[in-house]
Design a protein around this motif. Structure first.
Motif, mmCIF file in Angstrom:
data_model
loop_
_atom_site.group_PDB
_atom_site.id
_atom_site.type_symbol
_atom_site.label_atom_id
_atom_site.label_comp_id
_atom_site.label_asym_id
_atom_site.label_seq_id
_atom_site.Cartn_x
_atom_site.Cartn_y
_atom_site.Cartn_z
ATOM 1 N N THR A 71 0.381 4.418 4.104
ATOM 2 C CA THR A 71 1.605 3.636 3.888
ATOM 3 C C THR A 71 1.950 2.871 5.174
ATOM 4 O O THR A 71 2.008 3.460 6.264
ATOM 5 C CB THR A 71 2.757 4.564 3.461
ATOM 6 N N GLY A 127 5.903 12.387 -3.991
ATOM 7 C CA GLY A 127 6.750 12.360 -2.804
ATOM 8 C C GLY A 127 8.196 12.767 -3.064
ATOM 9 O O GLY A 127 8.762 13.607 -2.368
ATOM 10 N N ARG A 128 8.805 12.192 -4.105
ATOM 11 C CA ARG A 128 10.244 12.438 -4.298
ATOM 12 C C ARG A 128 10.546 13.846 -4.800
ATOM 13 O O ARG A 128 11.711 14.233 -4.878
ATOM 14 C CB ARG A 128 10.832 11.376 -5.231
ATOM 15 N N GLN A 148 16.674 7.959 -4.793
ATOM 16 C CA GLN A 148 15.233 7.759 -4.965
ATOM 17 C C GLN A 148 14.710 8.581 -6.139
ATOM 18 O O GLN A 148 13.940 8.107 -6.973
ATOM 19 C CB GLN A 148 14.435 8.140 -3.713
ATOM 20 N N GLN A 156 5.387 5.693 -10.382
ATOM 21 C CA GLN A 156 6.221 4.647 -9.794
ATOM 22 C C GLN A 156 5.407 3.369 -9.665
ATOM 23 O O GLN A 156 5.207 2.856 -8.565
ATOM 24 C CB GLN A 156 6.818 5.085 -8.438
ATOM 25 N N ILE A 167 8.360 7.757 4.944
ATOM 26 C CA ILE A 167 9.225 6.854 4.161
ATOM 27 C C ILE A 167 9.336 7.386 2.737
ATOM 28 O O ILE A 167 8.461 8.120 2.274
ATOM 29 C CB ILE A 167 8.648 5.405 4.181
ATOM 30 N N GLY A 168 10.410 7.025 2.066
ATOM 31 C CA GLY A 168 10.594 7.425 0.666
ATOM 32 C C GLY A 168 10.580 8.936 0.534
ATOM 33 O O GLY A 168 11.239 9.662 1.282
ATOM 34 N N GLY A 169 9.768 9.408 -0.396
ATOM 35 C CA GLY A 169 9.710 10.837 -0.647
ATOM 36 C C GLY A 169 9.157 11.642 0.508
ATOM 37 O O GLY A 169 9.320 12.861 0.572
ATOM 38 N N SER A 170 8.520 10.962 1.453
ATOM 39 C CA SER A 170 7.976 11.683 2.605
ATOM 40 C C SER A 170 8.995 11.773 3.731
ATOM 41 O O SER A 170 8.642 12.155 4.853
ATOM 42 C CB SER A 170 6.701 11.002 3.098
ATOM 43 N N SER A 177 2.620 11.612 5.596
ATOM 44 C CA SER A 177 2.206 10.598 4.619
ATOM 45 C C SER A 177 1.142 11.197 3.719
ATOM 46 O O SER A 177 0.088 11.612 4.198
ATOM 47 C CB SER A 177 1.658 9.355 5.333
ATOM 48 N N LYS A 178 1.462 11.258 2.435
ATOM 49 C CA LYS A 178 0.507 11.850 1.499
ATOM 50 C C LYS A 178 -0.746 10.985 1.433
ATOM 51 O O LYS A 178 -1.860 11.467 1.569
ATOM 52 C CB LYS A 178 1.148 11.963 0.121
ATOM 53 N N SER A 179 -0.544 9.679 1.261
ATOM 54 C CA SER A 179 -1.699 8.780 1.160
ATOM 55 C C SER A 179 -2.342 8.569 2.522
ATOM 56 O O SER A 179 -3.534 8.344 2.627
ATOM 57 C CB SER A 179 -1.257 7.429 0.609
ATOM 58 N N GLY A 180 -1.517 8.633 3.550
ATOM 59 C CA GLY A 180 -2.025 8.386 4.901
ATOM 60 C C GLY A 180 -2.159 6.911 5.212
ATOM 61 O O GLY A 180 -2.577 6.539 6.304
ATOM 62 N N GLU A 222 13.483 6.057 -8.967
ATOM 63 C CA GLU A 222 12.035 5.906 -9.097
ATOM 64 C C GLU A 222 11.494 6.637 -10.329
ATOM 65 O O GLU A 222 10.486 6.243 -10.900
ATOM 66 C CB GLU A 222 11.355 6.465 -7.835
HETATM 67 O O1 PA5 Z 1 8.014 9.154 -4.074
HETATM 68 C C1 PA5 Z 1 7.019 8.579 -3.661
HETATM 69 O O2 PA5 Z 1 5.910 8.809 -4.126
HETATM 70 C C2 PA5 Z 1 7.120 7.557 -2.555
HETATM 71 O O3 PA5 Z 1 8.425 7.411 -2.115
HETATM 72 C C3 PA5 Z 1 6.251 7.990 -1.383
HETATM 73 O O4 PA5 Z 1 6.656 9.253 -0.958
HETATM 74 C C4 PA5 Z 1 6.347 7.007 -0.239
HETATM 75 O O5 PA5 Z 1 5.941 5.743 -0.673
HETATM 76 C C5 PA5 Z 1 5.492 7.446 0.929
HETATM 77 O O6 PA5 Z 1 4.172 7.612 0.534
HETATM 78 P P1 PA5 Z 1 3.140 8.370 1.467
HETATM 79 O O7 PA5 Z 1 3.590 9.769 1.604
HETATM 80 O O8 PA5 Z 1 1.829 8.263 0.755
HETATM 81 O O9 PA5 Z 1 3.134 7.656 2.796
#
Ligand code: PA5
Length: 450
Positions: free
Chosen positions: A139, A197-198, A277, A409, A82-85, A134-137, A281
């Motif tokens: 989300t 992420g973005r 985004q 963000q 999701i988002g940047g991922s 997922s960077k955080s793992g 963001e």
């Molecule tokens: O730009 C960002 O940091 C966010 O859009 C994240 O990428 C997004 O919330 C997904 O996060 P994650 O990769 O930890 O699941």
């Protein structure tokens, strides 16, 4: 170093002229110093600035090889994130993936029951691979989608075979996804610590799905690298990213607080989503920031066109213009000519579309809508790599010119805390009680009209 994109700024005047932009040079120099000296806000997140350091050649090769193996062993790759991922990969796959784009599906960017039900129906008889990103793992949206799709895949092919079809892109050492990936022996790629992420599309986050779609990721990264070198220039006469950043800030100061990104190519729709985004963001904080909006022309000329032509003059428009390289589809002659279109016979759709662009840019200028155009000679891995980097670098400069930290963000946490509380996540007990009371206290305000 030349970049395969240029800026057409003739319709920015009278609000902004190039000389007025150049007058910002010393402010730009100051912000450039902070950015490249790593002394500005968010300087822990500048890994994206040097693409070839963020993603060394050996890693690009490993990604390309993994993508090739996955392509051989599956019909469909489901990219979960999701988002940047997620947005960067989708933007590039949709823009230049051609017919291969149908092999890359996305999940985890919403929690719609119907969406996931239809997705499962669509993959029922397909050989499926998964790239969980997922960077955080942790989300919620992608984690939930992964749970569903992973158990579907394990049921289909067995746990051992599934673990060979799942690739995890996550933190190098921490987080729930890293732990699971290590336990299950998934192939893994790393989201660099110093890349948000973005800004991660040119890391493994974007590159694996992009490579799966058959796109040449070496060319993409090389083009981004070349653009990064060109965008090292502080001189506003040489650096298009800085020029664009200044234009945005000048227009913002003149009350233009909405930027509309417009293109005449529907396949750029997700580039605009990615861009929204990136800028939304990065800049919109501390009660400041331009609202990034996007339209797909010519379709949206028949809906949003009215607003852009004659609505409140608080907007400016940035076109992404493609000047060539499009397929030749010729409009036929019709002897009856009942539709009166024979004046177009023999012309290509590209010619007509391009004239529609030129007519629109002029009409919007005449309607007092300052606009500029980012011109790409064609749409391919090279121009795409350059454009992605161009937007990233411009975003960093634009944020610094606005005096915000473009790399955090904090605002996206608010809904997450409320959602966890309402869903009863352990650790949120106090908030759960407070929010449930707060919400039940407003129930009497629901009005029914029967
Ligand atoms: O730009 C960002 O940091 C966010 O859009 C994240 O990428 C997004 O919330 C997904 O996060 P994650 O990769 O930890 O699941």
């Amino acid at each position: 170093m030349s970049i395969p994109l240029s800026l057409d700024v003739k319709y920015l005047a009278p609000e902004v002229t190039p000389d007025e932009v150049y007058a910002w040079q010393s402010f730009v120099d100051f912000c450039h110093e902070k950015l490249h000296g790593h002394t500005g806000a968010g300087s822990d997140f500048l890994g994206w600035m040097d693409p070839s350091a963020m993603i060394p050649t050996e890693e690009v090769d490993r990604i390309a090889k993994t993508a090739q193996e996955l392509r051989a062993n599956s019909d469909i790759l489901i990219v979960i994130g999701i988002g940047g991922s997620y947005l960067g990969a989708r933007a590039v796959v949709e823009a230049i993936g051609g017919a291969e784009r149908s092999r890359v599906l996305f999940a985890g960017q919403n929690i719609s029951a119907e969406y996931h039900k239809e997705l499962l129906e669509c993959i029922e008889n397909k050989r499926v691979a998964i790239n969980m990103i997922s960077k955080s793992g942790t989300t919620t949206e992608p984690a939930v989608a992964f749970r569903i799709l992973r158990s579907w895949l394990e049921e289909k092919v067995g746990a051992e075979a599934a673990s060979k079809l799942i690739v995890a892109t996550t933190d190098a050492s921490k987080g729930a996804l890293r732990q699971l990936a290590d336990e299950q022996n998934y192939t893994t790629f790393v989201v660099p610590d110093d890349v948000g992420g973005r800004f991660s599309v040119l890391s493994a986050v974007g590159l694996l799905p992009i490579a799966y779609a058959g796109i040449d990721i070496k060319k993409l990264v090389a083009a981004a690298q070349a653009c990064s070198e060109a965008c090292m220039e502080t001189d506003l006469k040489k650096n298009p990213a800085y020029f664009y950043a200044v234009v945005r800030n000048m227009l913002y100061k003149k009350g233009k607080d909405i930027e509309v990104l417009a293109s005449f190519e529907p396949r750029l729709h997700y580039i605009a989503e990615w861009w929204k985004q990136l800028y939304g963001e990065s800049e919109a904080k501390e009660n400041m920031g331009i609202f990034p909006a996007a339209v797909d022309f010519t379709s949206d000329l028949h809906s949003m066109g009215q607003l852009i032509q004659q609505g409140k003059r608080n907007m400016f428009e940035t076109f992404v213009e493609i000047t060539g390289g499009e397929p030749e589809v010729v409009i036929p002659k019709d002897p009856a000519n009942l539709d009166g279109l024979n004046f177009l016979a023999g012309k290509t759709l590209f010619e007509v579309n391009h004239e529609a662009f030129r007519a629109t840019a002029l009409a919007h200028r005449e309607g007092n809508m300052p606009n500029m155009s980012i011109k790409l000679g064609r749409l391919d891995a090279e121009t795409m790599g350059a454009m992605l980097y161009f937007f990233e670098k411009a975003c960093a400069m634009s944020g610094y010119l606005l005096h915000v930290n473009p790399f955090n963000q904090p605002g996206v946490e608010a809904y997450k805390k409320h959602m966890f509380a309402l869903l009863g996540k352990p650790g949120f007990e106090k908030e759960t009680k407070e929010l449930r009371e707060l919400i039940s206290g407003t129930e009497g305000q629901e009005i029914s009209f029967d």
